[in-house]
Design a protein around this motif. Structure first.
Motif, mmCIF file in Angstrom:
data_model
loop_
_atom_site.group_PDB
_atom_site.id
_atom_site.type_symbol
_atom_site.label_atom_id
_atom_site.label_comp_id
_atom_site.label_asym_id
_atom_site.label_seq_id
_atom_site.Cartn_x
_atom_site.Cartn_y
_atom_site.Cartn_z
ATOM 1 N N ALA A 151 0.840 -1.199 0.000
ATOM 2 C CA ALA A 151 0.000 0.000 0.000
ATOM 3 C C ALA A 151 0.875 1.249 0.000
ATOM 4 O O ALA A 151 0.614 2.213 -0.728
ATOM 5 N N ALA A 152 1.956 1.223 0.795
ATOM 6 C CA ALA A 152 2.848 2.383 0.855
ATOM 7 C C ALA A 152 3.548 2.591 -0.487
ATOM 8 O O ALA A 152 3.682 3.718 -0.964
ATOM 9 N N ILE A 153 3.971 1.504 -1.119
ATOM 10 C CA ILE A 153 4.715 1.624 -2.375
ATOM 11 C C ILE A 153 3.811 2.121 -3.497
ATOM 12 O O ILE A 153 4.183 2.998 -4.272
ATOM 13 N N THR A 154 2.606 1.549 -3.583
ATOM 14 C CA THR A 154 1.753 1.886 -4.722
ATOM 15 C C THR A 154 0.840 3.068 -4.443
ATOM 16 O O THR A 154 0.160 3.547 -5.357
ATOM 17 N N GLY A 155 0.814 3.522 -3.181
ATOM 18 C CA GLY A 155 0.034 4.709 -2.870
ATOM 19 C C GLY A 155 -1.471 4.483 -2.902
ATOM 20 O O GLY A 155 -2.232 5.394 -3.219
ATOM 21 N N VAL A 156 -1.908 3.272 -2.605
ATOM 22 C CA VAL A 156 -3.351 3.010 -2.514
ATOM 23 C C VAL A 156 -3.644 2.426 -1.127
ATOM 24 O O VAL A 156 -2.721 2.065 -0.394
ATOM 25 N N ASN A 157 -4.917 2.338 -0.772
ATOM 26 C CA ASN A 157 -5.232 1.834 0.575
ATOM 27 C C ASN A 157 -5.242 0.308 0.616
ATOM 28 O O ASN A 157 -5.171 -0.359 -0.421
ATOM 29 N N LEU A 158 -5.327 -0.220 1.814
ATOM 30 C CA LEU A 158 -5.242 -1.670 2.000
ATOM 31 C C LEU A 158 -6.342 -2.416 1.261
ATOM 32 O O LEU A 158 -6.110 -3.486 0.694
ATOM 33 N N GLY A 159 -7.556 -1.850 1.273
ATOM 34 C CA GLY A 159 -8.679 -2.491 0.586
ATOM 35 C C GLY A 159 -8.402 -2.651 -0.905
ATOM 36 O O GLY A 159 -8.711 -3.687 -1.504
ATOM 37 N N THR A 160 -7.799 -1.628 -1.494
ATOM 38 C CA THR A 160 -7.481 -1.674 -2.915
ATOM 39 C C THR A 160 -6.399 -2.716 -3.192
ATOM 40 O O THR A 160 -6.470 -3.459 -4.181
ATOM 41 N N VAL A 161 -5.403 -2.766 -2.302
ATOM 42 C CA VAL A 161 -4.363 -3.794 -2.447
ATOM 43 C C VAL A 161 -5.002 -5.172 -2.438
ATOM 44 O O VAL A 161 -4.721 -6.030 -3.292
ATOM 45 N N LYS A 162 -5.888 -5.371 -1.475
ATOM 46 C CA LYS A 162 -6.547 -6.669 -1.304
ATOM 47 C C LYS A 162 -7.322 -7.070 -2.556
ATOM 48 O O LYS A 162 -7.197 -8.202 -3.043
#
Lengths: 285, 203
Positions: free
Chosen positions: B161-172
């Motif tokens: 999430a930190a690397i791609t700049g999106v929130n955890l839900g989006t990563v998931k």
């Protein structure tokens, strides 16, 4: 048929990223649902394949050589470059404004006293002073002894004065004056020595220093004890008010090449400033 | 990607003081991993090499911003951003978009034979790797990056999430869709897959 949400839950379950409540709920469903179990295993198998993917060999070494490392460390270059860019931009602004002012034919006599003068003009002053004084302008002692304060030519020279180094010279010459010398006399001496130095001032301006830079230096000179006693009304930006000599009609007018020269120097500095600024910008990412 | 270098923090501290040799020790340790990630995001060798080199230069320049934690994650973040920058540059010149490049890349040969595998097995492994990389390349960039950082580089959701700049839900959700995409794609290479995969997806 599983929903996107089901797959998301299974995926996060494998990674241990479900909350305790979510995990418990999913495990209850897994016990009862064969399809869900199958999909869970498929996700695990996919992850296993990806995790086993061997790293590729880098086609070459990506180590930094000393030169690349220096270029990659912009902290060293950045500040001087930024300072140069800002300074030359400021100097360019002053010079361009000045050339416009001179060109517009504004009354330049008082202003010209604080700014750079063209070498030719300075030479004219120098010749004038030499003719009157019949002495070498650079020899401070001779000049201070032979100076005759009432001569209008010297007052004219005074108006063109204004550079810091000349004030310091003046301090010396003031020292050499008899104690009884009237203030007026020392003032004239100060001015008289300023004239040859205007050439140096013009050089300063050309090298990127603005004429304004001489202001703090003048203050410094004024702070010295000798200057306080005799040369305090030093030739600063305003013309000395105590000058009794009338403004002579023979004050040379700046010739037309001066604004053009200032404009060219100003534009050159502006280009230099922009070039350095842009290069800095592309390097500093 | 390789686990962290022994005495890694010592090298990092020295590199922060301007010791290029110390930094190069870190480069040599991580360059295969950074290059692999870049290759799999970018899809061709030349762009991957450019992005990897750029990443290490940026890493040296920004070493001050590394404040502890996983150096590998910090490095992969810079590498990912370097790849994204390169991809953006290409988008502005669509004629050279990597999707259009024929054949993508030359294979760099079978992996070095490990312990006891036959030449046939080595060839099969190389084919499998090519198949998997091809399936990864077929994903959208956003999904591809999350999948690589999670399942190949084994970073946590937080780090991704930190690397791609999106929130955890989006990563998931991106990760879930990416895994499904790869799995569906790999169905076509079933004969290359280990038996476990065949069984589980064979229904």
């Amino acid at each position: 048929m599983l929903t996107d949400q089901d797959y998301e839950r299974l995926s996060a379950y494998v990674d241990g990223e479900l909350s305790k409540a979510e995990r418990t709920a999913l495990e209850t469903r897994l016990d009862a649902d064969a399809e869900l179990r199958t999909e869970l295993e498929a996700i695990r198998a996919t992850i296993g394949l990806l995790a086993a993917l061997p790293a590729r060999k880098a086609p070459r070494n990506f180590t930094l050589d000393a030169r690349t490392a220096r270029r990659a460390a912009p902290r060293v270059l950045f500040l001087p470059a930024a300072a140069f860019s800002a300074l030359s931009a400021a100097a360019a602004t002053v010079l361009i404004a000045l050339s416009a002012l001179l060109y517009s034919g504004a009354q330049v006599a008082p202003l010209a006293s604080s700014i750079a003068l063209a070498p030719t003009q300075a030479d004219a002053f120098q010749r004038e002073a030499q003719a009157t004084l019949s002495s070498t302008p650079l020899s401070t002692e001779k000049q201070s002894t032979t100076a005759s304060p009432a001569q209008p030519e010297e007052s004219a020279v005074m108006d063109a004065a204004g550079s810091a180094p000349s004030v310091e010279n003046a301090d010396q010459s003031a020292d050499n004056l008899p104690a009884a010398a009237p203030i007026q006399e020392s003032e004239s001496t100060v001015m008289q020595f300023a004239a040859p130095n205007t050439t140096a001032d013009a050089n300063l301006a050309a090298s990127g220093m603005s004429a304004a830079a001489s202001a703090p230096m003048l203050e410094q000179a004024a702070a010295t004890p000798v200057a306080l006693s005799t040369a305090t009304p030093a030739p600063t930006l305003a013309p000395p008010t105590a000058t009794p000599a009338p403004m002579p009609a023979s004050v040379p007018q700046p010739d037309n090449s001066l604004p053009a020269l200032l404009l060219i120097i100003g534009l050159a500095l502006l280009v230099a400033s922009i070039t350095v600024g842009v290069r800095m910008g592309t390097r500093w990412r | 990607m390789a686990s962290s270098l022994p005495n890694e923090q010592t090298f990092i501290t020295a590199a922060k003081r301007g010791d290029v040799d110390a930094f190069n020790r870190l480069v040599l340790h991580y360059q295969d991993g950074v290059y692999s990630l870049a290759y799999r995001i970018m899809g061709d060798e030349a762009s991957a090499a450019d992005a990897a080199q750029e990443a290490f230069i940026l890493a040296y320049r920004r070493l001050e911003t590394y404040q502890g934690g996983s150096f590998k994650a910090w490095l992969l973040r810079i590498a990912t951003n370097a790849c994204y920058d390169e991809l953006r540059r290409r988008k502005r010149r669509p004629a050279t978009a990597f999707e259009d490049l024929p054949g993508a890349e030359a294979d760099d040969g079978p992996p070095l034979p490990s312990d006891e595998i036959s030449p046939e097995q080595a060839v099969q492994q190389a084919e499998l790797r090519r198949a998997i990389e091809g399936c990864i390349r077929g994903l959208q960039t956003d999904q591809r990056t999350v999948l690589l950082l999670s399942d190949v580089e084994e970073l946590s959701y937080q780090e991704i999430a930190a690397i791609t700049g999106v929130n955890l839900g989006t990563v998931k959700s991106r990760l879930s869709r990416a895994r499904l995409g790869v799995r569906g794609c790999l169905e076509a290479f079933r004969e290359l897959l280990p038996s476990g995969f065949r069984q589980s997806s064979n229904q």
